[in-house]
Write an enzyme that holds these catalytic residues in place. Structure first.
Site, PDB file in Angstrom:
ATOM      1  N   CYS A  85       0.806  -1.217   0.000  1.00 43.39           N
ATOM      2  CA  CYS A  85       0.000   0.000   0.000  1.00 43.39           C
ATOM      3  C   CYS A  85       0.839   1.266   0.000  1.00 43.39           C
ATOM      4  O   CYS A  85       0.478   2.252  -0.624  1.00 43.39           O
ATOM      5  CB  CYS A  85      -0.983  -0.013   1.162  1.00 43.39           C
TER       6      CYS A  85
ATOM      7  N   ASP B  83      -7.970   5.990  -1.942  1.00 42.97           N
ATOM      8  CA  ASP B  83      -7.151   4.835  -1.547  1.00 42.97           C
ATOM      9  C   ASP B  83      -6.739   4.078  -2.804  1.00 42.97           C
ATOM     10  O   ASP B  83      -7.512   3.289  -3.337  1.00 42.97           O
ATOM     11  CB  ASP B  83      -7.943   3.926  -0.605  1.00 42.97           C
TER      12      ASP B  83
ATOM     13  N   HIS C 241      -1.930   0.806   7.285  1.00 45.55           N
ATOM     14  CA  HIS C 241      -2.281   1.097   5.904  1.00 45.55           C
ATOM     15  C   HIS C 241      -1.802   2.505   5.572  1.00 45.55           C
ATOM     16  O   HIS C 241      -1.605   3.334   6.457  1.00 45.55           O
ATOM     17  CB  HIS C 241      -3.814   1.000   5.748  1.00 45.55           C
TER      18      HIS C 241
END
Lengths: 287, 643
Positions: free
Chosen positions: B400, B460, B444
């Site tokens: 991520c 995201d 994250h």
């Protein structure tokens, strides 16, 4: 019979207090709740230890037994019986006279135990020794529960035998066979079979013992204080003691004449002890 | 002279007390203790081995030097605890008199306490209390004067500790508490898992397999839908081509929270100690809790490092009205480490075609990620000197933080203010306690872009690349799995292991445990001055009821002690016999004597006659004669068992 129970913190409990304070301070400093809980748990254990220490000395009874006489300079043994009348075991008990060496023991429920407490007896005489203290540090060691019992021991301390003049010879040796019949008394264990009145037993009169009048005084040897060579009182008592023991060992008939009292001649353990007691209670030299 | 068996018992108890410190202290401190411990253990059989005379002060000096040097002279909690532990080991060297045993036992209690400064979990608490019980047992054994068997020892220790526990709880509840700490030694900066200060490739991926708990959240009402469970903690502005850094100007406190609108979520966050200042909020917070302040970039910062578990209340809203970007913020949000490469420029020109406005451009970038078969992986390998280009055009595989980083880079290169946000995504909703458990594995990174008229908008990029993974992580980790499944496993559909009974029961156990632990943290560890004040106030209002209840309990206890407290064992055994007969249909009339009843019963039940007679005889003999009541009771019960 049981004196009240005394409970007091031991010197070691100061370490407990210091630890508790430190633990509390650290917990408070860091706002640590589990630290608080552990600190209070230790405090709770200490509180419970007070209760358990008390309980250790409940339901205990103590009986003093008459002690065996000893010679001066020997260690006397003062017997007592401690009984656990409760239904829980008693651990880590200690019993001692004054500041003497303690004897440690434990008692199961219902158990009773005889304990001989050592007691040094340096001086002759009749000693009255107060009952011992019974205490325990169990279970924590932070508290000491103590109980002093009532009553006292009477301990005879005979003078120690001392070397000196030889045993004076008796005027005549005692002879059992020629003693004069005196009468009957009921049988006591230890009486010689020769003395038992067997005919009476056959007639159904029960066990009787024939007794004989002590032989004439002239027949026994009298240890006379006045005839002793001059010496300090204690030394002279030591000689007399040695003579008495030797005469008893030789199976002779002996008596004692002291400035304070007179013991008629005789023999046997009881007679020996009577003579020795007379020596023990003889007043000492006046300064 | 201390009895060897007692000494061994004490040594074992101390070893168990010190053991957990292996996880908190420098290894050399525990090694010192273990060395002294082993030395003492050998010294039980061979006392000549033990140090004497001048050796003791020398050893003390050496141990202190080892502790202080290994901590590089830092005066902090770890050093002082280390000194204590090593000192306890040293004290073992001169364990001669009764007093020494007491000192060592009490030092052991203190060492058991110090471990709570590092770990206050429920299992560790139970362990420490058990160790304390063992220490007590060692002391009791020592005082007993005879070798105490296991059973009486256990009974004595239970007699000491079982009633001490309620006493401790009462003291805990009611003993006055001080305002705050006096001297706080700083915690050493132990390497803990958790968010790092800077974000570089691999920083979040490192956490992805950690099953450690980060924080728990209780919601006032329903929790937000999984897709909105973004927990913000850090905002990164400056990019040096490889690492993302925070900016001090943006960390300045903001006096008032951003005005929010839309749906309102009120919740309580319980953060595990991580020794940094991050605090977590659902999106941007609408209120600022007391132990924190709000930064200009809209994250919460604790006023002091989170060295202990911290619980705070926050309200978050759906959306906010952000004030216009300041020139500084705009500059920072557009900062690039250097000129974009020609490849990037070409790509952006292509993507911008047909995309109108920043949001459309973001969508175009995300679909480009998807079309170009970017892969999602925990192990993308190390990137070369130009990580962004390498990632975008050659590797096309990452975690991520790679996506967030590349996405923000592209947006900035296209002139859209953007920033990287790190924190946690999702969490496991504990079905028992209805609270969210967020693990380190939920760490994250995502992006926020500035849209005129809307403010900061969350994007995201990982969601575009690996939607399955993001869906999964929203309800992850499953508390049973020690580590998170790797992204490959998730993408290949291997994430859901077959549901076996063992797995199911493990899972419900884990859920139960998580709930229990959370309650523990809330009610036991969270008890403080203010809660105590509330308790006093509550009791103060109800004191007549409380006093009455207390009096009733005391009266009941006194009554029980008077009557039923100590029942006669013989009577009880005989009554057990009568109950047995009643079950057989034979009832003893009140006027009937035991003997008469036995005769009647034996006549009615000839096959039981022997037993009936035996019981009655034993009872009568002990009750009226000289027999031992306890023994008779045992005999009656034995007869009843053989009935």
């Amino acid at each position: 019979m049981n004196a009240p129970l005394r409970l007091r913190p031991t010197r070691r409990s100061s370490i407990l207090v210091a630890t508790l304070a430190l633990m509390w301070a650290v917990s408070a400093n860091y706002g640590n709740n589990l630290g608080f809980l552990l600190t209070y748990l230790l405090a709770g254990v200490a509180m419970m230890a007070v209760y358990h220490s008390r309980r250790q000395l409940c339901d205990l009874s103590c009986r003093l037994l008459p002690p065996e006489p000893v010679f001066a300079g020997e260690r006397a043994r003062l017997p007592l019986v401690v009984e656990n009348t409760g239904d829980s075991p008693k651990w880590g008990l200690a019993v001692a006279i004054g500041d003497g060496e303690p004897v440690r023991f434990s008692l199961a429920p219902g158990e009773s135990r005889r304990i001989d407490l050592p007691w040094p007896a340096p001086e002759r005489g009749v000693h009255r020794i107060g009952a011992p203290r019974l205490w325990t540090l169990f279970p924590s060691g932070w508290f000491r529960a103590e109980r002093a019992f009532e009553g006292a021991w009477t301990l005879w301390v005979y003078p120690a035998p001392a070397d000196g003049p030889p045993l004076p010879p008796g005027t005549t040796a005692a002879d059992d066979g020629e003693r004069e019949f005196d009468g009957f008394r009921t049988y006591r264990p230890g009486d010689a079979p020769r003395q038992i009145h067997w005919k009476g037993l056959a007639k159904g009169q029960g066990l009787l013992t024939k007794t004989f009048a002590p032989a004439a005084e002239a027949e026994g040897v009298i240890f006379d204080w006045r005839r002793l060579p001059p010496a300090p009182v204690e030394r002279r008592l030591g000689w007399l003691c040695r003579w008495l023991l030797a005469a008893e060992r030789a199976g002779r008939h002996y008596g004692l004449r002291l400035p304070t009292e007179v013991v008629a001649p005789g023999s046997g353990p009881a007679h020996l002890h009577a003579c020795l007691r007379a020596l023990a209670r003889m007043p000492g030299e006046r300064p | 002279m201390i009895e060897p068996a007692c000494l061994r018992f004490l040594l074992v108890a101390l070893l168990l007390v010190v053991w957990p410190h292996l996880f908190h202290l420098h290894w050399s401190h525990v090694a010192l203790f273990l060395g002294f411990w082993a030395w003492r253990w050998l010294g039980i059989a061979r006392p000549r081995l033990l140090p004497r005379g001048p050796w003791l002060p020398l050893l003390t000096l050496a141990a202190a030097v080892v502790v202080i040097v290994s901590r590089r002279g830092a005066i902090d909690l770890a050093t002082s605890t280390g000194l204590f532990v090593a000192g306890l080991g040293l004290k073992l060297m001169e364990l001669k008199r009764d007093r020494d045993v007491h000192i060592v036992v009490l030092l052991g209690w203190f060492v058991a306490l110090t471990q709570f400064l590092y770990d206050q979990s429920l299992p560790m608490t139970l362990y420490a209390f058990a160790a304390a019980a063992l220490l007590t047992a060692a002391a009791v054994r020592f005082e007993a004067a005879v070798a105490l068997g296991w059973r009486p020892l256990a009974r004595t220790v239970a007699g000491l500790m079982a009633p001490a526990l309620p006493l401790a709880v009462l003291l805990f509840l009611f003993f006055p508490r001080p305002q705050s700490g006096f001297v706080r030694l700083p915690f050493d900066a132990v390497a803990r898992t958790g968010l790092a200060d800077v974000m570089e490739p691999g920083a979040v991926a490192r956490l992805a397999t950690s099953s450690e708990l980060a924080f728990r959240v209780d919601f006032e009402d329903e929790p937000p839908p999984p897709a909105q469970r973004y927990w913000r903690a850090q905002v990164f502005w400056r990019f040096d081509g490889r690492r993302w850094l925070r900016h001090p100007a943006m960390e300045q406190p903001r006096p008032r929270p951003f005005p929010g609108q839309g749906r309102r979520y009120r919740y309580w966050v319980t953060v595990e100690p991580h020794h940094r200042r991050w605090l977590f909020s659902l999106g941007v917070p609408a209120t600022v809790p007391a132990p924190a302040r709000l930064t200009r970039d809209g994250v919460l910062r604790a006023r002091a490092p989170v060295d202990e578990r911290l619980r705070y209340e926050v309200v978050s809203r759906d959306s906010y009205r952000f004030p216009a970007l300041t020139p500084l913020a705009r500059n920072l949000a557009l900062q690039l480490p250097g000129r974009p490469s020609p490849e990037v420029v070409t790509l952006l020109a292509e993507l911008r075609r047909g995309a109108d406005g920043p949001e459309a451009l973001a969508v175009a970038v995300l679909s480009w990620f998807r079309e170009q078969k970017f892969r999602y992986t925990l192990h993308p390998g190390t990137l070369g000197p130009r990580p962004i280009d390498e990632f975008l055009f050659r590797r096309r595989a990452g975690f991520c933080e790679h996506y967030a980083s590349a996405f923000v880079y592209l947006m900035r290169a296209a002139g859209v203010p953007a920033r990287v946000v790190a924190g946690y995504l999702g969490g496991f909703l504990n079905p028992r306690g209805r609270f969210l458990e967020v693990y380190q594995a939920n760490a994250h990174a995502w992006a926020e872009i500035w849209v005129e008229g809307k403010g900061w908008v969350r994007v995201d990029p990982t969601r575009a690349v690996a939607p399955a993974y993001v869906e999964q992580v929203q309800d992850l980790p499953d508390p049973v799995s020690v580590a998170m499944p790797s992204p490959q496993q998730v993408l290949e559909g291997r994430e859901a292991p077959a549901s076996t009974p063992v797995r199911r029961s493990l899972r419900s156990l884990a859920i139960f445990w998580g709930d229990l632990e959370h309650r523990w943290h809330r009610w036991v560890l969270g008890y403080d001055r203010s809660v105590q004040a509330r308790l006093f106030a509550w009791l103060g209002k109800r004191w007549p009821a409380v006093a009455f209840g207390l009096a009733a309990v005391l009266a009941l206890v006194a009554f029980r002690r008077q009557t039923g407290g100590r029942r006669d064992p013989l009577q009880a055994a005989y009554e057990a016999f009568l109950r047995r007969m009643r079950r057989d249909g034979l009832v003893k009339a009140p006027h009937e004597t035991p003997l008469a009843f036995a005769r009647r019963a034996a006549a009615r039940r000839p096959q039981q006659a022997a037993g009936i007679r035996a019981v009655t005889e034993a009872f009568l003999e002990a009750h009226y004669g000289r027999g031992d009541r306890r023994r008779a009771a045992r005999r009656i019960r034995a007869t009843l068992r053989r009935w």
